[in-house]
Design a protein around this motif. Structure first.
Motif, short mmCIF file in Angstrom:
data_model
loop_
_atom_site.label_atom_id
_atom_site.label_comp_id
_atom_site.label_asym_id
_atom_site.label_seq_id
_atom_site.Cartn_x
_atom_site.Cartn_y
_atom_site.Cartn_z
N PRO A 28 -32.34 -24.39 -7.64
CA PRO A 28 -32.99 -24.15 -8.93
C PRO A 28 -33.83 -22.88 -8.91
CG PRO A 28 -34.03 -26.01 -7.79
CD PRO A 28 -33.03 -25.41 -6.85
N HIS A 29 -34.29 -22.47 -10.06
CA HIS A 29 -35.11 -21.24 -10.19
C HIS A 29 -34.40 -20.07 -9.49
CE1 HIS A 29 -38.63 -23.55 -11.61
NE2 HIS A 29 -38.42 -24.39 -10.61
N TYR A 30 -33.07 -20.01 -9.59
CA TYR A 30 -32.36 -18.94 -8.87
C TYR A 30 -32.88 -17.57 -9.33
CZ TYR A 30 -29.07 -15.89 -6.73
OH TYR A 30 -28.55 -14.88 -5.97
N LEU A 31 -33.12 -16.72 -8.37
CA LEU A 31 -33.70 -15.39 -8.61
C LEU A 31 -32.77 -14.31 -8.06
CD1 LEU A 31 -37.45 -15.02 -7.64
CD2 LEU A 31 -36.34 -14.43 -9.80
N ASP A 32 -32.45 -13.33 -8.88
CA ASP A 32 -31.66 -12.19 -8.37
C ASP A 32 -32.51 -11.32 -7.47
OD1 ASP A 32 -29.03 -12.46 -9.80
OD2 ASP A 32 -30.42 -12.60 -11.49
N PRO A 33 -31.89 -10.65 -6.50
CA PRO A 33 -32.66 -9.74 -5.64
C PRO A 33 -33.34 -8.66 -6.47
CG PRO A 33 -30.41 -10.05 -4.79
CD PRO A 33 -30.45 -10.67 -6.15
N ASP A 34 -34.58 -8.36 -6.14
CA ASP A 34 -35.32 -7.31 -6.82
C ASP A 34 -35.13 -6.03 -6.02
OD1 ASP A 34 -37.15 -5.53 -7.81
OD2 ASP A 34 -38.91 -6.82 -7.54
N LYS A 35 -34.29 -5.13 -6.56
CA LYS A 35 -33.93 -3.94 -5.77
C LYS A 35 -35.09 -2.98 -5.56
CE LYS A 35 -29.09 -4.48 -6.65
NZ LYS A 35 -28.15 -4.53 -7.75
N LYS A 36 -36.12 -3.11 -6.40
CA LYS A 36 -37.28 -2.21 -6.27
C LYS A 36 -38.31 -2.75 -5.28
CE LYS A 36 -37.05 -0.62 -11.03
NZ LYS A 36 -37.63 -1.00 -12.32
N SER A 37 -38.13 -3.98 -4.84
CA SER A 37 -39.16 -4.60 -4.02
C SER A 37 -39.27 -3.93 -2.65
CB SER A 37 -38.82 -6.08 -3.81
OG SER A 37 -39.70 -6.64 -2.87
N LYS A 38 -40.51 -3.82 -2.18
CA LYS A 38 -40.74 -3.31 -0.83
C LYS A 38 -41.00 -4.45 0.16
CE LYS A 38 -42.40 1.17 -2.36
NZ LYS A 38 -43.53 2.09 -2.51
N HIS A 39 -40.88 -5.67 -0.35
CA HIS A 39 -41.12 -6.86 0.49
C HIS A 39 -39.92 -7.07 1.40
CE1 HIS A 39 -43.16 -10.57 1.47
NE2 HIS A 39 -42.03 -11.25 1.29
N MET A 40 -40.19 -7.43 2.66
CA MET A 40 -39.11 -7.55 3.64
C MET A 40 -38.66 -9.01 3.83
SD MET A 40 -38.70 -4.38 4.25
CE MET A 40 -37.54 -4.37 5.64
N GLY A 41 -39.34 -9.97 3.19
CA GLY A 41 -38.88 -11.36 3.27
C GLY A 41 -37.48 -11.47 2.68
N GLU A 42 -36.74 -12.51 3.08
CA GLU A 42 -35.35 -12.66 2.66
C GLU A 42 -35.22 -12.85 1.15
OE1 GLU A 42 -36.89 -14.46 4.95
OE2 GLU A 42 -35.74 -14.39 6.81
N THR A 43 -34.14 -12.30 0.56
CA THR A 43 -33.82 -12.60 -0.83
C THR A 43 -33.23 -14.00 -0.91
OG1 THR A 43 -31.54 -11.81 -0.69
CG2 THR A 43 -33.23 -10.17 -1.23
N SER A 45 -25.61 -16.93 -17.14
CA SER A 45 -24.59 -17.23 -16.14
C SER A 45 -25.26 -17.86 -14.92
CB SER A 45 -23.82 -15.96 -15.75
OG SER A 45 -24.67 -15.08 -15.05
N ALA A 46 -24.46 -18.51 -14.09
CA ALA A 46 -24.97 -19.07 -12.83
C ALA A 46 -24.24 -18.38 -11.68
CB ALA A 46 -24.75 -20.58 -12.78
N ARG A 47 -24.84 -18.45 -10.50
CA ARG A 47 -24.22 -17.79 -9.34
C ARG A 47 -23.73 -18.86 -8.38
NH1 ARG A 47 -23.52 -12.69 -8.27
NH2 ARG A 47 -23.37 -11.94 -6.13
N ILE A 48 -22.45 -18.75 -8.00
CA ILE A 48 -21.84 -19.76 -7.14
C ILE A 48 -21.63 -19.17 -5.75
CG2 ILE A 48 -19.92 -21.39 -6.87
CD1 ILE A 48 -21.11 -21.87 -9.52
N PHE A 49 -22.06 -19.93 -4.76
CA PHE A 49 -21.89 -19.54 -3.36
C PHE A 49 -20.99 -20.58 -2.71
CE2 PHE A 49 -25.35 -16.46 -3.33
CZ PHE A 49 -26.09 -16.87 -4.44
#
Lengths: 235, 235
Positions: free
Chosen positions: A158-173, A212-216
């Protein structure tokens, strides 16, 4: 006979609790006067009573009564006899642990398979999957098991979040985390963005909402599915 | 005799693996020619060999040899005899599970308490706390226990992130998650921002790096501490 709404979130930005989905819930719960609320996930640690009040206020708008499962002496009987069940969001580990402690896993599965309409939001949606291994929550308690209700043959994020390409944070997407899941587990994962939900009727599973939803899937590239996509074959 | 560096992250934005902390590591590991690397956390699911190569490349710059624990027949003996230990980041659940599977919890505790210099980054720092209950990672495997190495008398939250006030996302902020931890647990939590680390010498614990850290104590408001703060009394 399954009849579930598995929602990414209770609340979308700039809107009240459950507001975006109330018209859908009026139909979903049309045969229920009273909804059994499971407040175990305790968002921000609020009490079961406080959390139940929030659900009561929202459902009053569509003329439904809400009772908290914690007010019953026998929670198993409360589930078995419920006209409808709503499991709210919060911490998935706390929720799952409490379901195990109160021996509610099998009664919940049976009630829902027998047709009791179910609503889950966030943590309450995570537990509809095979396991809680794709929750975003912090593991603040140690549940006896990560196995969940397995009402759908895949996992929910839930609360699926797309990667933030501008982020400088190194934690996992989020995508990296779900890909890591597939090094140790094979079931598919549905990343449900806020405002999306799955409508489950018997064995038919449809993506609802405007996004849309993202399927893995195991050993496949992730892909997007649009609203109204039938996901019944995903397993 | 403890001698630990507990770092928020291996890598800061725009810089190479361990680059920001290499001068510190040259001093930290001055008496070790060879560092035992524990690649169990497998970031993005990379193999133990691939992960060890990344560590080898970084430590070559300060003339240290790195050997992966997975290349030893007897990992307990590898830990006991190590000149120095580095546990890399990745998934904290996978890492913790593997430490339990290989019965390494007590040998690691003993080696480190006896003075073997230790470096942890991210997941490798989480395990230095009392439990892994304040990890940010997805619970993709079910470890036999959330108890960790307990080398410091509190919990670590690496990659600490401040709330993004502009965000429209409704998922919990890091601060909300840590506050929820304190509804079920009493130990303090240190939110270590990327670029920060704790330097532990015997029972002295000092915040290092250029950033402040955020401390969450049970039933207290969260507060900031500046670099060089002595955290030895936090428990």
């Amino acid at each position: 006979m399954k009849n579930l709404i598995i929602a990414s979130t209770s609340t979308i930005h700039g809107s009240g609790y459950l507001e975006y989905i109330l018209p859908t819930l009026a139909k979903h719960f049309k045969n229920a006067n009273t909804i059994l609320f499971v407040p175990y996930a305790r968002p921000s640690g609020i009490s079961h009573d406080q959390y139940t009040e929030i659900a009561q206020k929202a459902f009053k708008k569509i003329n439904k009564k809400v009772v908290g499962i914690h007010t019953f002496k026998n929670p198993i009987e409360a589930v078995t006899k419920a006209q409808a069940i709503f499991v709210g969001g919060g911490n998935t580990f706390v929720l799952t642990n409490q379901l195990y402690v109160n021996q509610l896993i099998t009664p919940m599965q049976n009630a829902i398979k027998n047709g009791t309409p179910y609503l889950g939001t966030s943590a309450g949606s995570n537990i509809c999957g095979l396991t809680i291994k794709t929750t975003n929550d912090m593991p603040i308690v140690y549940p006896p098991n990560f196995n969940a209700l397995a009402l759908v043959p895949f996992n929910i994020n839930p609360h699926y979040l797309d990667p933030d390409k501008k982020s400088k944070h190194m934690g996992e997407t989020r995508e990296t985390r779900i890909n890591e899941f597939h090094y140790y587990n094979t079931p598919p994962v549905i990343g449900l963005r806020e405002g999306s939900w799955l409508q489950v009727n018997n064995n038919t599973i449809i993506l609802k909402g405007e996004l849309s939803a993202r399927i893995f899937e195991y050993k496949k590239d992730a892909y997007e599915v649009t609203p109204e996509t039938n996901l019944s074959d995903l397993k």
